[in-house]
Design a protein around this motif. Structure first.
Motif, mmCIF file in Angstrom:
data_model
loop_
_atom_site.group_PDB
_atom_site.id
_atom_site.type_symbol
_atom_site.label_atom_id
_atom_site.label_comp_id
_atom_site.label_asym_id
_atom_site.label_seq_id
_atom_site.Cartn_x
_atom_site.Cartn_y
_atom_site.Cartn_z
ATOM 1 N N GLY A 43 11.787 -40.287 -41.399
ATOM 2 C CA GLY A 43 11.251 -41.122 -40.340
ATOM 3 C C GLY A 43 10.082 -40.511 -39.595
ATOM 4 N N ARG A 44 9.418 -39.544 -40.195
ATOM 5 C CA ARG A 44 8.297 -38.867 -39.542
ATOM 6 C C ARG A 44 7.020 -39.069 -40.364
ATOM 7 N NH1 ARG A 44 10.699 -35.671 -35.718
ATOM 8 N NH2 ARG A 44 12.889 -35.097 -36.097
ATOM 9 N N ARG A 100 -0.122 -37.859 -43.938
ATOM 10 C CA ARG A 100 -0.608 -37.718 -45.315
ATOM 11 C C ARG A 100 -0.022 -38.750 -46.270
ATOM 12 N NH1 ARG A 100 3.198 -35.594 -48.573
ATOM 13 N NH2 ARG A 100 4.865 -34.340 -47.641
ATOM 14 N N LEU A 101 1.020 -39.457 -45.860
ATOM 15 C CA LEU A 101 1.595 -40.487 -46.734
ATOM 16 C C LEU A 101 0.813 -41.786 -46.528
ATOM 17 C CD1 LEU A 101 5.443 -39.824 -46.474
ATOM 18 C CD2 LEU A 101 3.783 -38.945 -48.131
ATOM 19 N N ARG A 102 -0.367 -41.812 -47.109
ATOM 20 C CA ARG A 102 -1.279 -42.938 -46.969
ATOM 21 C C ARG A 102 -2.048 -43.088 -48.271
ATOM 22 N NH1 ARG A 102 -6.459 -40.679 -44.870
ATOM 23 N NH2 ARG A 102 -6.855 -42.616 -43.728
ATOM 24 N N ALA A 103 -2.451 -44.314 -48.589
ATOM 25 C CA ALA A 103 -3.123 -44.539 -49.874
ATOM 26 C C ALA A 103 -3.838 -45.884 -49.848
ATOM 27 C CB ALA A 103 -2.122 -44.495 -51.028
ATOM 28 N N TRP A 104 -4.715 -46.070 -50.831
ATOM 29 C CA TRP A 104 -5.471 -47.305 -50.995
ATOM 30 C C TRP A 104 -5.290 -47.821 -52.424
ATOM 31 C CZ3 TRP A 104 -6.948 -42.921 -48.622
ATOM 32 C CH2 TRP A 104 -7.458 -42.994 -47.312
ATOM 33 N N ALA A 160 13.630 -44.623 -40.868
ATOM 34 C CA ALA A 160 13.369 -45.169 -39.538
ATOM 35 C C ALA A 160 13.067 -44.028 -38.569
ATOM 36 C CB ALA A 160 14.586 -45.959 -39.056
ATOM 37 N N TYR A 161 12.344 -44.353 -37.490
ATOM 38 C CA TYR A 161 12.050 -43.347 -36.479
ATOM 39 C C TYR A 161 13.353 -42.781 -35.921
ATOM 40 C CZ TYR A 161 7.423 -45.615 -36.356
ATOM 41 O OH TYR A 161 6.194 -46.158 -36.668
ATOM 42 N N PRO A 162 13.426 -41.469 -35.767
ATOM 43 C CA PRO A 162 14.651 -40.883 -35.204
ATOM 44 C C PRO A 162 14.886 -41.348 -33.759
ATOM 45 C CG PRO A 162 13.278 -39.215 -36.263
ATOM 46 C CD PRO A 162 12.451 -40.467 -36.180
ATOM 47 N N ASP A 163 16.124 -41.634 -33.437
ATOM 48 C CA ASP A 163 16.535 -41.972 -32.073
ATOM 49 C C ASP A 163 15.818 -43.201 -31.528
ATOM 50 O OD1 ASP A 163 18.156 -39.635 -32.046
ATOM 51 O OD2 ASP A 163 16.392 -38.439 -31.525
ATOM 52 N N ARG A 164 15.439 -44.125 -32.398
ATOM 53 C CA ARG A 164 14.825 -45.376 -31.951
ATOM 54 C C ARG A 164 15.445 -46.526 -32.729
ATOM 55 N NH1 ARG A 164 8.390 -44.538 -31.895
ATOM 56 N NH2 ARG A 164 8.519 -46.783 -31.464
ATOM 57 N N THR A 165 15.290 -47.728 -32.191
ATOM 58 C CA THR A 165 15.890 -48.904 -32.818
ATOM 59 C C THR A 165 14.908 -49.616 -33.751
ATOM 60 O OG1 THR A 165 15.235 -50.294 -30.940
ATOM 61 C CG2 THR A 165 17.424 -49.257 -30.857
#
Length: 274
Positions: free
Chosen positions: A152-153, A169-173, A191-196
């Protein structure tokens, strides 16, 4: 357009050649000519023609006024293949939209990798077809994506700064092929940690030479964090619904299909043709 043809030909052609060229134009009224291209260099020969060409377009050589005119299918603005980096941002607000141009490959292909084989997590294949508002598949559209890792990061990477650093860095075209298809290989995001907030993948579109806009998120139908309000809002998502059904499993890999309709629900999209 007929007047523009006369102007281009008259720069270097004798009157008889101009008359013949115009007569040829008038004999082919079904052709939608949207671009003048220098037949020797491939560069634009007309600064007013901004929306590209294809094999059915008009080709004007700058040498001796030679011309060639071939019949072909209608050329739409999405047929442009050259990214200028100055595409108009529509569908505002669009936080981080400048990142779509940071580090973009010179010629992205229809299949692209977001996560490497060394990134932990279940394998995921994200694919789809890009269509215009009339439903016709569109080639040469660039889809940009970024996502979290399995924890989630947004992992950092070398050489990233500004908005691109926030995307990680996890990005692409990927650029759509002749059938309008694009494909990304990656890992299923966490998912983001500690978020809904549900797990998601961010998507942007670049219509080269025209505009760029944020599509929103690819969301996963079975995610327990996917609230009823988010499901309702998804009906008006940019480019069409973004909630996808996953097929497959965590062992052999997941598969998701997110089709895109250019301009759908995108505010200010009419400016893309200006």
């Amino acid at each position: 357009m007929r007047a523009l043809l006369c102007l281009v030909l008259s720069w270097s052609c004798p009157p008889a050649v101009v008359a013949a060229g115009v007569a040829l134009w008038d004999a082919l009224p079904a052709i939608d000519v949207t671009h003048l291209q220098d037949a020797n260099t491939g560069e634009q020969a007309c600064p007013l023609c901004r929306h590209g060409y294809d094999a059915g377009g008009f080709v004007a050589s700058t040498q001796r006024g030679a011309i060639a005119l071939r019949s072909g299918r209608r050329v739409t603005a999405s047929a442009v293949s050259r990214i200028t980096g100055r595409e108009r941002v529509v569908g505002l607000p669009c936080e981080g939209c400048e990142a779509v141009f940071q580090g973009i490959p010179a010629n992205p292909g229809p299949v692209s990798r977001i996560a490497t084989e060394h990134d932990a997590g279940d394998r995921l294949l994200l694919t789809g077809t890009v269509r215009n508002l009339a439903g016709k598949p569109q080639a040469n559209i660039v889809v940009y994506t970024y996502q979290t890792d399995a924890r989630g990061r947004y992992p950092s990477g070398p050489g990233l700064s500004g908005a691109a650093a926030r995307h990680g860095r996890l990005r692409a075209w990927a650029r759509t092929d002749a059938s309008g298809r694009y494909t990304f290989t990656t890992v299923r995001p966490g998912a983001y940690p500690d978020r809904t907030t549900p797990a998601h993948i961010h998507l942007h579109v670049i219509e080269p030479g025209r505009c760029t806009y944020y599509l929103g998120d690819v969301l996963f139908a079975g995610d327990p964090r996917l609230s009823s309000s988010l499901r309702a809002r998804d009906a008006g998502a940019h480019g069409g619904p973004g909630i996808v059904q996953l097929s497959g499993d965590g062992r052999d890999g997941w598969r998701a299909i997110r089709d895109i309709h250019l301009g759908r629900n995108v505010s200010g999209y009419a400016a893309c043709s200006g």
